[in-house]
Design a protein around this motif. Structure first.
Motif, short mmCIF file in Angstrom:
data_model
loop_
_atom_site.label_atom_id
_atom_site.label_comp_id
_atom_site.label_asym_id
_atom_site.label_seq_id
_atom_site.Cartn_x
_atom_site.Cartn_y
_atom_site.Cartn_z
N ILE A 37 0.82 -1.20 0.00
CA ILE A 37 0.00 0.00 0.00
C ILE A 37 0.86 1.26 0.00
O ILE A 37 1.97 1.29 0.53
N THR A 38 0.33 2.31 -0.62
CA THR A 38 0.98 3.61 -0.66
C THR A 38 -0.10 4.68 -0.69
O THR A 38 -1.24 4.41 -1.07
N ILE A 39 0.25 5.91 -0.30
CA ILE A 39 -0.68 7.02 -0.39
C ILE A 39 -0.32 7.96 -1.55
O ILE A 39 -0.92 9.01 -1.71
N SER A 40 0.64 7.56 -2.37
CA SER A 40 1.10 8.37 -3.49
C SER A 40 0.55 7.85 -4.81
O SER A 40 0.81 6.70 -5.18
N PHE B 214 -0.99 2.75 15.05
CA PHE B 214 -0.24 2.03 14.01
C PHE B 214 0.12 0.63 14.51
O PHE B 214 -0.08 -0.36 13.79
N MET B 215 0.64 0.54 15.72
CA MET B 215 1.03 -0.75 16.27
C MET B 215 -0.19 -1.67 16.42
O MET B 215 -0.11 -2.88 16.15
N LYS B 216 -1.31 -1.14 16.84
CA LYS B 216 -2.52 -1.95 16.96
C LYS B 216 -2.99 -2.46 15.61
O LYS B 216 -3.48 -3.59 15.49
N LYS B 217 -2.84 -1.63 14.58
CA LYS B 217 -3.22 -2.07 13.24
C LYS B 217 -2.32 -3.20 12.77
O LYS B 217 -2.79 -4.18 12.17
N LEU C 294 -6.60 -0.85 6.57
CA LEU C 294 -6.26 -2.27 6.40
C LEU C 294 -7.17 -3.15 7.25
O LEU C 294 -7.47 -2.80 8.40
N ASN C 295 -7.59 -4.29 6.69
CA ASN C 295 -8.47 -5.18 7.47
C ASN C 295 -8.28 -6.66 7.16
O ASN C 295 -9.12 -7.49 7.51
N PHE D 147 -1.07 -4.01 -5.50
CA PHE D 147 -0.80 -2.66 -5.03
C PHE D 147 -2.12 -1.95 -4.75
O PHE D 147 -3.09 -2.08 -5.50
N LYS D 148 -2.15 -1.19 -3.65
CA LYS D 148 -3.35 -0.45 -3.27
C LYS D 148 -3.00 0.98 -2.90
O LYS D 148 -1.99 1.22 -2.23
N LEU D 149 -3.84 1.91 -3.36
CA LEU D 149 -3.71 3.31 -2.96
C LEU D 149 -4.56 3.47 -1.70
O LEU D 149 -5.77 3.67 -1.77
N GLN D 150 -3.90 3.37 -0.54
CA GLN D 150 -4.66 3.18 0.69
C GLN D 150 -3.88 3.65 1.92
O GLN D 150 -2.66 3.52 1.99
#
Length: 390
Positions: free
Chosen positions: A204-207, A257-260, A233-234, A225-228
């Protein structure tokens, strides 16, 4: 007949300005004296001042004024990396009193979450989307935009390959595993893992620029690849890796972040975090870097990360090779300088100075050991003893 003219005396206003410049110059020179740097000296780390307004600007604006003054051509230095290294090693911040204008960003970041899901994409617009042509010229063939591993490498390409191999070995990847890459950049690590370790990768990327590049280049590999944003995330994965991502998470979100990661990682799984680490716990970063390079970015400390992981993970290994980032940044700088004649139609002279200052000042920070580069290996519910890789 003699044509006598009255002497051209400076105005009272000009006298005040000159006195202000002189006072600021005197103060600036006294502040940098412990570093061994001299104004207009002949050492490669000495600063050559071109505009007398420089001193007042830096005294009153600190790092922001120093960087902006360089962008505007107010000063030069043969070796900016060494200049910054010496400034940091002298610990000049201990001799400078805090100013309210410099404390305001600290107040903002302490009480406001600047890295919310809505704000997360801002850094992509400011930095990662500025042009793949620039990064293709500056980086190695894998487009790895993070610290390389130079232990046995002689070239940037070799060092980046070694870094990706090291990450995969630390993850204990096996064929058929599902790997999640959080903040995948242009997809180099995801491709390396898929090709060399036969794993199925979600990256995943935000770009937008990174996403489109990676989807096209690696469409032949088992990579999704995901724009996410990471918060969305799940799914579950055997292994999770994140490289150069935590610098964009923010102190208010480390625990989230750590919990995810915990939610997405299989019970016997491993996660590896590759991140720049500050020697002290902060909630803000260099204001020049924040304004021009990485908006809303902040470098975590080991204390902040370990606190965020508390009760979720066992930290199996911490590997510090911070000096390698200085070498990586210098290699990027050399590539940028060599290729700039082919880029100057798109990136003007101001950008050129900004980008040089970014790469060299960061290199100086790592040379001074002001920042570190660490890889943290984390596990959950593993009964065996983790054997680390180097």
């Amino acid at each position: 007949m003699l044509n006598l003219k009255e002497p051209d005396f400076p105005s009272s206003e000009q006298v005040v300005v000159n006195q202000r410049h002189l006072a600021a110059k005197t103060l600036f020179e006294s502040l940098i004296k412990p570093s061994g740097i001299r104004v207009n000296g002949n050492q490669p780390y000495d600063i050559q001042v071109k505009n007398p307004k420089f001193y007042h600007r830096v005294i009153h604006q600190g790092n922001l004024g120093l960087g902006e003054a360089y962008m505007e051509g107010w000063w030069e230095c043969e070796r900016i990396d060494l200049f910054i290294e010496k400034l940091l090693q002298a610990k000049l911040e201990r001799h400078v009193k805090n100013r309210l204008s410099l404390l305001w960003p600290l107040f903002i970041t302490r009480y406001i979450n600047l890295q919310t899901a809505i704000r997360a994409f801002a850094v992509a617009k400011q930095h990662y989307n500025i042009g793949n042509d620039l990064f293709e010229k500056m980086l190695d063939e894998s487009m790895a935009y993070s610290c390389a591993y130079w232990q046995q490498a002689e070239t940037l390409q070799q060092a980046q390959d070694a870094k990706m191999n090291l990450l995969c070995r630390k993850l204990k990847l096996e064929p058929g595993m599902k790997l999640l890459d959080i903040g995948c950049g242009w997809g180099g690590l995801a491709a390396y893992a898929a090709e060399h370790f036969s794993v199925s990768v979600t990256a995943i990327t935000i770009s937008n620029a990174q996403f489109e590049y990676a989807v096209e280049k690696y469409k032949h590999l088992d990579i999704c690849f995901k724009l996410q944003d990471y918060r969305d995330l799940n799914e579950h994965y055997d292994r999770i890796v994140s490289v150069g991502m935590l610098e964009h998470v923010g102190h208010k979100n480390y625990r989230r972040f750590m919990k995810k990661v915990d939610d997405c990682l299989a019970p016997q799984g491993l996660a590896v975090l590759h991140t720049i680490v500050d020697n002290t716990s902060n909630t803000t970063c260099n204001p020049w870097i924040n304004k021009y390079i990485f908006v809303n970015g902040v470098v975590p400390s080991v204390a902040q990360l370990s606190k965020a992981a508390e009760g979720l993970f066992v930290i199996e290994d911490i590997h510090n090779f911070g000096p390698d980032y200085a070498k990586t940044l210098m290699a990027w700088h050399d590539n940028f300088i060599a290729s700039y004649p082919t880029l100057n139609a798109t990136y003007d002279k101001r950008f050129y100075r900004m980008w040089r200052y970014y790469l060299l000042s960061c290199a100086g920070g790592f040379k001074a050991r002001y920042m570190q580069l660490m890889q943290l290996v984390m596990s959950k519910n593993r009964a065996d003893c983790y054997q680390s890789e180097r």
